[in-house]
Scaffold this motif. Sequence first.
Motif, PDB file in Angstrom:
ATOM      1  N   GLU A 187       9.246  -1.155 -12.812  1.00 27.70           N
ATOM      2  CA  GLU A 187       8.476  -0.371 -11.854  1.00 27.70           C
ATOM      3  C   GLU A 187       8.075   0.981 -12.454  1.00 27.70           C
ATOM      4  OE1 GLU A 187       8.795   1.749  -7.439  1.00 27.70           O
ATOM      5  OE2 GLU A 187      10.467   0.540  -8.199  1.00 27.70           O
ATOM      6  N   PHE A 188       9.007   1.624 -13.144  1.00 24.07           N
ATOM      7  CA  PHE A 188       8.689   2.919 -13.746  1.00 24.07           C
ATOM      8  C   PHE A 188       7.561   2.776 -14.773  1.00 24.07           C
ATOM      9  CE2 PHE A 188       9.130   6.330 -16.825  1.00 24.07           C
ATOM     10  CZ  PHE A 188       9.242   7.444 -16.011  1.00 24.07           C
ATOM     11  N   VAL A 189       7.632   1.722 -15.587  1.00 21.42           N
ATOM     12  CA  VAL A 189       6.581   1.478 -16.583  1.00 21.42           C
ATOM     13  C   VAL A 189       5.237   1.244 -15.886  1.00 21.42           C
ATOM     14  CG1 VAL A 189       5.777  -0.136 -18.350  1.00 21.42           C
ATOM     15  CG2 VAL A 189       8.149   0.631 -18.353  1.00 21.42           C
ATOM     16  N   PHE A 190       5.239   0.449 -14.819  1.00 24.10           N
ATOM     17  CA  PHE A 190       4.022   0.161 -14.058  1.00 24.10           C
ATOM     18  C   PHE A 190       3.386   1.453 -13.554  1.00 24.10           C
ATOM     19  CE2 PHE A 190       2.011  -0.573  -9.909  1.00 24.10           C
ATOM     20  CZ  PHE A 190       1.108  -1.583 -10.198  1.00 24.10           C
ATOM     21  N   ARG A 191       4.199   2.350 -13.015  1.00 26.98           N
ATOM     22  CA  ARG A 191       3.679   3.605 -12.472  1.00 26.98           C
ATOM     23  C   ARG A 191       3.237   4.560 -13.581  1.00 26.98           C
ATOM     24  NH1 ARG A 191       4.603   4.103  -7.143  1.00 26.98           N
ATOM     25  NH2 ARG A 191       6.066   2.660  -6.170  1.00 26.98           N
ATOM     26  N   PHE A 192       4.052   4.664 -14.624  1.00 26.24           N
ATOM     27  CA  PHE A 192       3.731   5.609 -15.697  1.00 26.24           C
ATOM     28  C   PHE A 192       2.442   5.216 -16.401  1.00 26.24           C
ATOM     29  CE2 PHE A 192       3.854   7.391 -19.928  1.00 26.24           C
ATOM     30  CZ  PHE A 192       4.373   8.663 -19.738  1.00 26.24           C
ATOM     31  N   ASN A 193       2.278   3.939 -16.681  1.00 26.50           N
ATOM     32  CA  ASN A 193       1.101   3.489 -17.418  1.00 26.50           C
ATOM     33  C   ASN A 193      -0.182   3.611 -16.605  1.00 26.50           C
ATOM     34  OD1 ASN A 193       2.771   2.937 -19.572  1.00 26.50           O
ATOM     35  ND2 ASN A 193       2.715   0.719 -19.320  1.00 26.50           N
ATOM     36  N   MET A 236      -6.405   1.483  -6.795  1.00 22.61           N
ATOM     37  CA  MET A 236      -6.423   0.585  -7.938  1.00 22.61           C
ATOM     38  C   MET A 236      -5.018   0.073  -8.242  1.00 22.61           C
ATOM     39  SD  MET A 236      -8.144  -1.077 -10.077  1.00 22.61           S
ATOM     40  CE  MET A 236      -9.766  -0.322  -9.855  1.00 22.61           C
ATOM     41  N   LEU A 237      -3.993   0.900  -8.013  1.00 19.83           N
ATOM     42  CA  LEU A 237      -2.616   0.439  -8.209  1.00 19.83           C
ATOM     43  C   LEU A 237      -2.299  -0.678  -7.222  1.00 19.83           C
ATOM     44  CD1 LEU A 237      -2.565   3.307  -9.613  1.00 19.83           C
ATOM     45  CD2 LEU A 237      -0.123   3.321  -9.075  1.00 19.83           C
ATOM     46  N   TRP A 262       0.827  -1.205   0.000  1.00 18.37           N
ATOM     47  CA  TRP A 262       0.000   0.000   0.000  1.00 18.37           C
ATOM     48  C   TRP A 262       0.864   1.259   0.000  1.00 18.37           C
ATOM     49  CZ3 TRP A 262      -4.918   1.188  -0.851  1.00 18.37           C
ATOM     50  CH2 TRP A 262      -5.369   2.462  -0.477  1.00 18.37           C
ATOM     51  N   TYR A 263       1.894   1.263   0.825  1.00 18.85           N
ATOM     52  CA  TYR A 263       2.774   2.437   0.890  1.00 18.85           C
ATOM     53  C   TYR A 263       3.507   2.637  -0.430  1.00 18.85           C
ATOM     54  CZ  TYR A 263       6.584   5.514   2.305  1.00 18.85           C
ATOM     55  OH  TYR A 263       7.481   6.554   2.385  1.00 18.85           O
ATOM     56  N   ALA A 264       4.016   1.557  -1.014  1.00 23.71           N
ATOM     57  CA  ALA A 264       4.789   1.663  -2.254  1.00 23.71           C
ATOM     58  C   ALA A 264       3.938   2.165  -3.417  1.00 23.71           C
ATOM     59  CB  ALA A 264       5.400   0.303  -2.603  1.00 23.71           C
ATOM     60  N   THR A 265       2.685   1.716  -3.493  1.00 26.98           N
ATOM     61  CA  THR A 265       1.837   2.118  -4.614  1.00 26.98           C
ATOM     62  C   THR A 265       1.211   3.494  -4.399  1.00 26.98           C
ATOM     63  OG1 THR A 265       0.011   0.868  -3.621  1.00 26.98           O
ATOM     64  CG2 THR A 265       1.283  -0.221  -5.344  1.00 26.98           C
ATOM     65  N   ASN A 266       1.148   3.964  -3.158  1.00 25.85           N
ATOM     66  CA  ASN A 266       0.542   5.266  -2.897  1.00 25.85           C
ATOM     67  C   ASN A 266       1.541   6.410  -2.928  1.00 25.85           C
ATOM     68  OD1 ASN A 266      -2.540   5.445  -1.868  1.00 25.85           O
ATOM     69  ND2 ASN A 266      -1.723   3.380  -1.594  1.00 25.85           N
ATOM     70  N   GLN A 267       2.802   6.104  -3.068  1.00 27.48           N
ATOM     71  CA  GLN A 267       3.809   7.144  -3.249  1.00 27.48           C
ATOM     72  C   GLN A 267       3.986   7.378  -4.738  1.00 27.48           C
ATOM     73  OE1 GLN A 267       5.074   8.765  -0.435  1.00 27.48           O
ATOM     74  NE2 GLN A 267       3.456   7.464   0.391  1.00 27.48           N
ATOM     75  N   LYS A 268       3.642   8.553  -5.200  1.00 23.01           N
ATOM     76  CA  LYS A 268       3.605   8.831  -6.625  1.00 23.01           C
ATOM     77  C   LYS A 268       4.939   8.576  -7.306  1.00 23.01           C
ATOM     78  CE  LYS A 268       2.114  12.359  -9.926  1.00 23.01           C
ATOM     79  NZ  LYS A 268       1.580  13.737 -10.083  1.00 23.01           N
ATOM     80  N   LEU A 269       6.026   8.887  -6.631  1.00 22.09           N
ATOM     81  CA  LEU A 269       7.352   8.753  -7.229  1.00 22.09           C
ATOM     82  C   LEU A 269       8.070   7.487  -6.784  1.00 22.09           C
ATOM     83  CD1 LEU A 269       8.588  12.461  -7.028  1.00 22.09           C
ATOM     84  CD2 LEU A 269       7.510  11.272  -8.954  1.00 22.09           C
ATOM     85  N   GLY A 270       7.372   6.618  -6.084  1.00 23.50           N
ATOM     86  CA  GLY A 270       8.004   5.374  -5.652  1.00 23.50           C
ATOM     87  C   GLY A 270       8.729   5.544  -4.329  1.00 23.50           C
ATOM     88  N   VAL A 271       9.306   4.465  -3.849  1.00 24.94           N
ATOM     89  CA  VAL A 271       9.995   4.482  -2.557  1.00 24.94           C
ATOM     90  C   VAL A 271      11.313   3.734  -2.673  1.00 24.94           C
ATOM     91  CG1 VAL A 271       7.870   4.612  -1.222  1.00 24.94           C
ATOM     92  CG2 VAL A 271       8.824   2.387  -1.788  1.00 24.94           C
TER      93      VAL A 271
END
Length: 264
Positions: free
Chosen positions: A220-226, A235-236, A32-41
């Motif tokens: 990870e970057f692709v996962f977040r960007f898309n 949802m993430l 939850w923490y990793a997906t809720n940080q917009k720029l990742g952790v």
Amino acid sequence: MCRSCRHQTSVTTGTIFEKTRTPLRVWLAGAWYATNQKLGVSALGLQRVLGRGSYQTAWTMLRRFRRAMVRPEREKLHGLVEVDETYLALTDRQLPLTAAGRKSKTTKVLVVMAVEIHQPKGFGRIRLRRVSDDSAASVIPFVQEAGDAAAVVRTDGSAAYLGLKSLGYGHERKVMLGAEDAAHVAMPGVHRVASLVKRWILGTHQGSVQPDQLDFYLDEFVFRFNRRASRSRGMLFYRLMEQAVRTPPVTYADVARKRRPPQA
């Protein structure tokens, strides 16, 4: 336990959580923490938030989550797709300790990018991959895996992409030498993504990503960007958990592996 054969199993069997000694509650909190940080952790940031005494535990958790961020059956990019390469400067801070102390070394790694271009403006999904060089043998297989057969591929004037037409792709070349438009104007998608991924590596991870582990950070970057346009951060988390229970077990030896295993 099976009543017939007495075989013992667990609800985590066959997932990335198999044989973990970390409570599932902690895993869920970490996801939850990793997906809720917009720029990742970073692993250090995750360790602090979870209150775990071991940095290695947080490090391994993030590595396992990254294994679950690539969906094997994901759709290929379609429509107009820009493709180009960029160099990432990575700092290796795990060199052996010498009499003069521990030194760091900066390595430039080549990454090939593919970006969906929306008309009249805007960007869609992306794909990233580390490659050894910018030859046709390296970039053409990437295009074939990233874009569907009906895609129109826009590239610069590199001769490495000349074989795309023979493979059935529409090919739009933008020769930059002597062109009126600057490169970032003629091919805005790949230049924007290159800028963002460099800023992400230098910001969130302080540029200290190990070159041999870059594949998983790109995932990870692709996962977040898309999923940047998702209105619900939950949802993430849902998508990550959905993939986590479908991803085969990952051991510590797997997460320490230097390269992403080839796709079947």
